[in-house]
Design a protein around this motif. Sequence first.
Motif, PDB file in Angstrom:
ATOM      1  N   VAL A 177      14.521  34.620  43.021  1.00  0.00           N
ATOM      2  CA  VAL A 177      15.870  35.167  43.137  1.00  0.00           C
ATOM      3  C   VAL A 177      16.759  34.418  42.151  1.00  0.00           C
ATOM      4  CG1 VAL A 177      15.589  35.795  45.563  1.00  0.00           C
ATOM      5  CG2 VAL A 177      16.507  33.544  44.978  1.00  0.00           C
ATOM      6  N   THR A 181      22.260  33.552  44.034  1.00  0.00           N
ATOM      7  CA  THR A 181      21.839  33.929  45.383  1.00  0.00           C
ATOM      8  C   THR A 181      21.522  32.692  46.207  1.00  0.00           C
ATOM      9  OG1 THR A 181      20.959  36.061  44.679  1.00  0.00           O
ATOM     10  CG2 THR A 181      20.082  35.159  46.733  1.00  0.00           C
ATOM     11  N   SER A 184      24.683  30.990  47.178  1.00  0.00           N
ATOM     12  CA  SER A 184      25.343  31.737  48.250  1.00  0.00           C
ATOM     13  C   SER A 184      24.714  31.414  49.604  1.00  0.00           C
ATOM     14  CB  SER A 184      25.242  33.240  47.972  1.00  0.00           C
ATOM     15  OG  SER A 184      25.797  33.990  49.027  1.00  0.00           O
TER      16      SER A 184
END
Length: 209
Positions: A177, A181, A184
Motif C-alpha cells: 500500500v 495509507t 493514515s
Amino acid sequence: MGQSRTRPEFPQSASDMQRMQEAAQTAGVLQAMGLAAFVCDAEGRVLAATPSGLRLFDDGLYLRLKDEQLEMRASGSRTLRAAIAEMASGQRIGARLLPLPGPDGGETALAEIVRLGVGHVDWTGVVVIVRWPGSDPADRASAAGRALYGFTAAEAAVAAHLLNGLSPQAVADRMEVSISTVRSHIRSTFLKAGVNSQIEMLAAIRCRI
C-alpha cells in the motif's frame, strides 16, 4: 450494546448493590490498566466488564454471554465455569489459565482467572482477563490491538509490523500500500489508543501482550 450484559437484573438488596458497586470499581481499575476483562460471581455471571472486554462480544471473539453467564464461543464452557467456581471457592491459589480457541480455528488466547481479594463481605468473585500468549509477537499485537482498542484489521497489521521494528515505509512495502495509507492507519491507531505518538502506541500494546 445492551446494558443487560453488564448489569444483570439481580434483586436489589443492600448486599446486591454493594456487590455491583464493587464489581464496577474493579472493572474501572482493569480498564485503567488497558485490559480486556470481566468481573464475575462464583456462577460465572458477568457483573461488570471493561470496554475492551465487551468488544470481544461485539466482534465475536473468544467469549460470549448466555443467560448473563460467561461462555467460551467455542467448546469448553463447562470447563470455564468450573474454573471460575474453583477459583471463587479459594481451593486454588494464584491464577488459573484456560486456552480460548479463536473463531474459525484462529489464534488461541488465554483466559486468566483470578480470585478477587478478601474483603467482599457478602460475595466472592473472580476476574477473567483475556491475554494473547501466542509465539509470534506480531500475532499477539494484532489480536491485542483489535480487542483492546478496536483497531481494524489493517490498523492492527500496521501496528504489528511497527512492533516488529519495521519503518512506516517498510510496512507500506510489506503490505503493498502507499506510505500515506500507512500513515493514515497510524494516526487512526493514535486516536483509538488515546496516545500522541508511535512510541506510546506501541508501548500501550507491548505491555498488554
